[in-house]
Write an enzyme that holds these catalytic residues in place. Structure first.
Site, PDB file in Angstrom:
ATOM      1  N   VAL A  89     -22.730  40.583  33.472  1.00  0.00           N
ATOM      2  CA  VAL A  89     -23.532  41.776  33.738  1.00  0.00           C
ATOM      3  C   VAL A  89     -22.697  43.036  33.476  1.00  0.00           C
ATOM      4  O   VAL A  89     -22.925  43.766  32.510  1.00  0.00           O
ATOM      5  CB  VAL A  89     -24.075  41.785  35.185  1.00  0.00           C
ATOM      6  CG1 VAL A  89     -24.850  43.074  35.466  1.00  0.00           C
ATOM      7  CG2 VAL A  89     -24.974  40.572  35.430  1.00  0.00           C
ATOM      8  N   CYS A  90     -21.724  43.285  34.312  1.00  0.00           N
ATOM      9  CA  CYS A  90     -20.944  44.524  34.261  1.00  0.00           C
ATOM     10  C   CYS A  90     -20.167  44.672  32.961  1.00  0.00           C
ATOM     11  O   CYS A  90     -19.958  45.789  32.485  1.00  0.00           O
ATOM     12  CB  CYS A  90     -19.981  44.587  35.439  1.00  0.00           C
ATOM     13  SG  CYS A  90     -20.763  44.331  37.041  1.00  0.00           S
ATOM     14  N   LEU A  91     -19.731  43.556  32.389  1.00  0.00           N
ATOM     15  CA  LEU A  91     -19.036  43.580  31.102  1.00  0.00           C
ATOM     16  C   LEU A  91     -20.006  43.413  29.938  1.00  0.00           C
ATOM     17  O   LEU A  91     -19.990  44.203  28.991  1.00  0.00           O
ATOM     18  CB  LEU A  91     -17.977  42.476  31.065  1.00  0.00           C
ATOM     19  CG  LEU A  91     -17.308  42.214  29.710  1.00  0.00           C
ATOM     20  CD1 LEU A  91     -16.581  43.463  29.212  1.00  0.00           C
ATOM     21  CD2 LEU A  91     -16.349  41.028  29.800  1.00  0.00           C
TER      22      LEU A  91
ATOM     23  N   ILE B 268     -16.446  43.313  36.266  1.00  0.00           N
ATOM     24  CA  ILE B 268     -16.887  42.331  37.267  1.00  0.00           C
ATOM     25  C   ILE B 268     -18.359  42.643  37.551  1.00  0.00           C
ATOM     26  O   ILE B 268     -18.682  43.735  38.005  1.00  0.00           O
ATOM     27  CB  ILE B 268     -16.094  42.468  38.583  1.00  0.00           C
ATOM     28  CG1 ILE B 268     -14.611  42.275  38.335  1.00  0.00           C
ATOM     29  CG2 ILE B 268     -16.624  41.514  39.646  1.00  0.00           C
ATOM     30  CD1 ILE B 268     -14.233  40.861  37.910  1.00  0.00           C
TER      31      ILE B 268
END
Length: 207
Positions: free
Chosen positions: A116-118, A112
């Site tokens: 971005v985070c992935l 999440i």
């Protein structure tokens, strides 16, 4: 057979859950929140069922991002790598070393937010020779347009876009496998597959 065509198994994979934090969930509008939560829980339960090595990380959890969602810690426990500032988790030495310590080159990854985070650590890991499965339905972001853009960029970089149920089925491989019935039960618990699973159990009990 190389690592890119080799299928997922409980012995060649590691699960990375990135920044599924309570404060960041407000950003997730591309999926129904209840559905996304069930997908995340399903992925976590899959990892627990087959004893899959799991690395969970959070970005500045003491701040507005908040802690890792309890639906994950209730299943996988409270061992969390807390990053102090790196947006791309792959740039965290502690996170990267935790992945490396498993000795596995296939990373089942969710995060999440998706773009971005992935996306950032997925692309970074592929660049270093890892085979990354980006589980987009256990991830979330602002809207479907952002999701599509992230999926295109990841696939262009060699990331495999996946769903949690396809990961489960690939890892199960055969209903007669050691974890076949248990994994089918996890799929039934978190999706509408429960009706198919109930039919399967009924037929099996009649033999």
């Amino acid at each position: 057979m190389n690592k890119f065509s080799e299928t997922l198994t409980k012995d060649n994979s590691v699960l990375a859950l990135i920044d599924h934090q309570t404060g960041l969930l407000v950003s997730c509008r591309d999926l129904d929140p209840h559905l996304m939560t069930e997908n995340i829980k399903g992925l976590a339960n899959l990892a627990k069922a087959v004893n899959l090595p799991t690395v969970v990380t959070a970005s500045m959890p003491e701040g507005p991002n908040g802690p890792i969602m309890p639906e994950i810690t209730n299943i996988l426990g409270n061992e969390i790598i807390e990053r102090e500032g790196e947006i791309n988790a792959w740039k965290s030495l502690e996170f990267k070393r935790a992945i490396e310590a498993t000795g596995r080159k296939k990373i089942i990854m969710a995060g999440i937010v998706t773009d971005v985070c992935l996306m950032f650590p997925a692309i970074s890991a592929v660049a270093e020779g890892y085979d990354v499965y980006a589980v987009v339905d256990a991830s979330g972001t602002w809207n479907s347009t952002v999701t599509q853009a992230a999926m295109h960029r990841m696939t262009q970089a060699g990331v495999k876009v996946a769903t949690w149920s396809s990961v489960l089925a690939e890892m199960m491989d055969d209903w007669r496998s050691d974890h076949g019935t248990e994994l089918g039960g996890i799929l039934a618990q978190h999706t509408t597959y429960r009706w198919v699973y109930n039919s399967y159990l009924t037929a099996a009990n009649q033999k």
